[in-house]
Scaffold this motif. Structure first.
Motif, PDB file in Angstrom:
ATOM      1  N   GLY A   6       0.824  -1.196   0.000  1.00 37.46           N
ATOM      2  CA  GLY A   6       0.000   0.000   0.000  1.00 37.46           C
ATOM      3  C   GLY A   6       0.855   1.240   0.000  1.00 37.46           C
ATOM      4  N   GLU A   7       0.225   2.378  -0.107  1.00 36.47           N
ATOM      5  CA  GLU A   7       0.927   3.654  -0.135  1.00 36.47           C
ATOM      6  C   GLU A   7       1.614   3.874   1.196  1.00 36.47           C
ATOM      7  N   GLN A   8       2.878   4.268   1.141  1.00 36.87           N
ATOM      8  CA  GLN A   8       3.660   4.423   2.353  1.00 36.87           C
ATOM      9  C   GLN A   8       3.743   5.891   2.741  1.00 36.87           C
ATOM     10  N   ALA A   9       3.749   6.124   4.042  1.00 36.27           N
ATOM     11  CA  ALA A   9       3.955   7.482   4.515  1.00 36.27           C
ATOM     12  C   ALA A   9       5.373   7.920   4.178  1.00 36.27           C
ATOM     13  N   PRO A  10       5.542   9.197   3.758  1.00 31.19           N
ATOM     14  CA  PRO A  10       6.871   9.641   3.355  1.00 31.19           C
ATOM     15  C   PRO A  10       7.809   9.762   4.536  1.00 31.19           C
ATOM     16  N   GLY A  11       9.108   9.509   4.273  1.00 27.72           N
ATOM     17  CA  GLY A  11      10.123   9.758   5.275  1.00 27.72           C
ATOM     18  C   GLY A  11      10.275   8.682   6.323  1.00 27.72           C
ATOM     19  N   ALA A  12       9.724   7.506   6.099  1.00 25.02           N
ATOM     20  CA  ALA A  12       9.806   6.430   7.095  1.00 25.02           C
ATOM     21  C   ALA A  12      10.883   5.441   6.687  1.00 25.02           C
ATOM     22  N   GLN A  13      11.877   5.226   7.575  1.00 24.53           N
ATOM     23  CA  GLN A  13      12.947   4.275   7.289  1.00 24.53           C
ATOM     24  C   GLN A  13      12.557   2.900   7.794  1.00 24.53           C
ATOM     25  N   PRO A  14      12.408   1.904   6.918  1.00 26.44           N
ATOM     26  CA  PRO A  14      12.062   0.557   7.381  1.00 26.44           C
ATOM     27  C   PRO A  14      13.279  -0.136   7.977  1.00 26.44           C
ATOM     28  N   ARG A  15      13.019  -1.214   8.688  1.00 33.19           N
ATOM     29  CA  ARG A  15      14.113  -2.016   9.229  1.00 33.19           C
ATOM     30  C   ARG A  15      14.467  -3.080   8.200  1.00 33.19           C
ATOM     31  N   PRO A  16      15.706  -3.054   7.646  1.00 30.95           N
ATOM     32  CA  PRO A  16      16.059  -3.988   6.565  1.00 30.95           C
ATOM     33  C   PRO A  16      16.222  -5.411   7.084  1.00 30.95           C
ATOM     34  N   LYS A  17      16.244  -6.354   6.151  1.00 31.43           N
ATOM     35  CA  LYS A  17      16.488  -7.743   6.510  1.00 31.43           C
ATOM     36  C   LYS A  17      17.949  -7.927   6.919  1.00 31.43           C
ATOM     37  N   ALA A  18      18.183  -8.936   7.756  1.00 33.30           N
ATOM     38  CA  ALA A  18      19.519  -9.136   8.318  1.00 33.30           C
ATOM     39  C   ALA A  18      20.563  -9.382   7.232  1.00 33.30           C
ATOM     40  N   LYS A  79      18.684   0.546  -2.332  1.00 35.06           N
ATOM     41  CA  LYS A  79      18.660  -0.847  -2.759  1.00 35.06           C
ATOM     42  C   LYS A  79      18.865  -1.814  -1.592  1.00 35.06           C
ATOM     43  N   MET A  80      19.824  -1.519  -0.725  1.00 37.93           N
ATOM     44  CA  MET A  80      20.200  -2.465   0.315  1.00 37.93           C
ATOM     45  C   MET A  80      19.417  -2.286   1.619  1.00 37.93           C
ATOM     46  N   LEU A  81      19.076  -1.040   1.961  1.00 37.72           N
ATOM     47  CA  LEU A  81      18.416  -0.777   3.236  1.00 37.72           C
ATOM     48  C   LEU A  81      16.948  -0.420   3.077  1.00 37.72           C
ATOM     49  N   GLY A  82      16.503  -0.254   1.835  1.00 35.63           N
ATOM     50  CA  GLY A  82      15.114   0.129   1.615  1.00 35.63           C
ATOM     51  C   GLY A  82      14.823   1.565   2.007  1.00 35.63           C
ATOM     52  N   THR A  83      15.863   2.396   2.113  1.00 34.75           N
ATOM     53  CA  THR A  83      15.674   3.785   2.518  1.00 34.75           C
ATOM     54  C   THR A  83      14.915   4.550   1.436  1.00 34.75           C
ATOM     55  N   PRO A  84      13.811   5.206   1.790  1.00 38.44           N
ATOM     56  CA  PRO A  84      13.022   5.925   0.767  1.00 38.44           C
ATOM     57  C   PRO A  84      13.672   7.242   0.367  1.00 38.44           C
ATOM     58  N   LEU A  85      14.832   7.136  -0.276  1.00 36.40           N
ATOM     59  CA  LEU A  85      15.589   8.317  -0.682  1.00 36.40           C
ATOM     60  C   LEU A  85      15.294   8.660  -2.132  1.00 36.40           C
ATOM     61  N   PRO A  86      14.658   9.779  -2.404  1.00 41.80           N
ATOM     62  CA  PRO A  86      14.487  10.175  -3.804  1.00 41.80           C
ATOM     63  C   PRO A  86      15.803  10.666  -4.379  1.00 41.80           C
ATOM     64  N   SER A  87      15.899  10.672  -5.690  1.00 47.16           N
ATOM     65  CA  SER A  87      17.097  11.209  -6.332  1.00 47.16           C
ATOM     66  C   SER A  87      17.190  12.706  -6.049  1.00 47.16           C
TER      67      SER A  87
END
Length: 379
Positions: A6-18, A79-87
């Protein structure tokens, strides 16, 4: 069918897989080392040779490297951490090399890139050591690595992400869209209630009135027929009361207000033809709006499980996570559920959006299907 989020709230850093977090910590050290050496050497040599003009082009190249490395770090963290970083938004600059270089030097993004690149090198040394240790000690990797990845991603988001004004504008757009979806969901709910009243209880009450009217006319000369009409009106009245009770329960179930979400979800699960295991742990009790949203999300999802999934077992888990309530419904059905506009799951996403919640669907072909709702307790 692959899962759809679903649509994600902006600026939220997810916890990446180990696994990805460990790979990021190990490979990131080599990347940070190369970037740090090139930038420091370029800056020192450029400044030292400025007096003979050779340093100017060296500093130009170094500035370009800083910006390029910043873009590379954004893609790497994404790519690796799933950080929602725009260009990074870098506007076109007209003019010669000196003019463009001067623009790059006064661009705040350039200095934020430089600050991140200088800070991330000593950090990457520590992360590399932890990453190597995590490879040897698996329990450490499973528990510690995701949190380190989360912290690194949060740092990248703070330094490499949009500035505060852009973040506020993005959040405002997100909230505006969320509110619009909430209004649409409320309007759809109002139309459903009107339709149920018109097609159900209202028709029953009209039938009651007509039967009583006919019975009144026959009461004097045909008491047997009048009694039959009164019995018919009585049966219609009981059906109308039952339909009104069901409608009221669909607006706000009494058991939810009286006994809380655990009892309300257990009652829902008991009515589902598919066996459902319910586990609820949400103390302290969340706001009523969160409870209501969670209740209807579970109810609609279990209805879909019973009708469409072909599942033989389902599970409902609800728990508190800081300032959120997490609702997760899992079934062992055939999978293939999709979150699309206008669909049943899309309606759930719209309902969750009224309180800034987010629905995530993971439903590969062959199952299992996992539907998760993240519902904030503060707005």
């Amino acid at each position: 069918m692959s899962g759809m989020a679903g649509e994600q709230a902006p600026g939220a850093q997810p916890r990446p897989k180990a696994a990805k977090a460990v790979a990021f910590m190990i490979a990131g050290f080599a990347l940070s080392l190369v970037e740090f050496v090139l930038i420091v050497v370029g800056t020192v040599v450029g400044i030292a040779t400025t007096v003979i003009w050779v340093g100017i082009p060296i500093l130009m190249v170094t500035t370009s490297m800083v910006r390029s490395f910043g873009d590379l770090e954004r893609r790497w963290a994404r790519k690796m951490l799933g950080t929602p970083l725009p260009s990074a938004e870098r506007g076109p600059v007209e003019g010669g090399l000196l003019r463009r270089w001067r623009y790059h030097l006064v661009d705040p993004t350039t200095w934020r890139d430089l600050g991140y690149l200088m800070l991330v090198f000593p950090l990457s040394v520590v992360e590399f050591a932890i990453g190597i240790t995590s490879v040897v000690l698996l329990p450490i990797a499973i528990w510690v690595a995701p949190w380190i990845g989360w912290m690194h991603g949060s740092l990248a988001l703070a330094l490499l992400g949009p500035d505060r004004a852009e973040r506020l504008a993005t959040k405002a757009q997100y909230l505006q869209a969320s509110r619009a979806r909430g209004v649409d969901a409320a309007e759809a709910e109002r139309r459903r209630i009107e339709r149920d009243l018109h097609d159900g209880a209202q028709q029953r009450l009209v039938a009651v009135a007509m039967s009583l009217g006919r019975a009144k006319n026959k009461l004097g000369h045909d008491p047997v027929a009048a009694r039959e009409l009164i019995d018919e009106a009585h049966a219609d009245a009981k059906l109308a009361v039952s339909e009104l009770r069901d409608l009221a329960r669909g607006i706000y179930p009494a058991v939810l207000g009286d006994r809380g979400l655990d009892a309300a979800l257990s009652a829902q699960a008991a009515k589902c033809p598919v066996p459902v295991d319910v586990r609820v742990d949400i103390e302290p009790r969340p706001p009523a709006a969160v409870e209501t949203t969670a209740y209807f999300i579970v109810g609609e999802t279990l209805t879909n499980v019973a009708k469409h999934s072909g599942a033989t077992q389902a599970e409902v888990k609800v728990w508190r996570a800081e300032e959120k309530v997490i609702v997760e419904i899992t079934d062992n059905g055939r999978g293939g559920a999709e979150l699309r506009a206008g669909g049943g799951l899309g309606g759930l996403a719209d309902r969750a959006a009224t309180i800034d919640g987010v629905i995530t669907v993971v439903s590969p072909a062959g199952g299992p299907t996992v539907i998760r709702a993240d519902l904030p307790c503060k707005w």
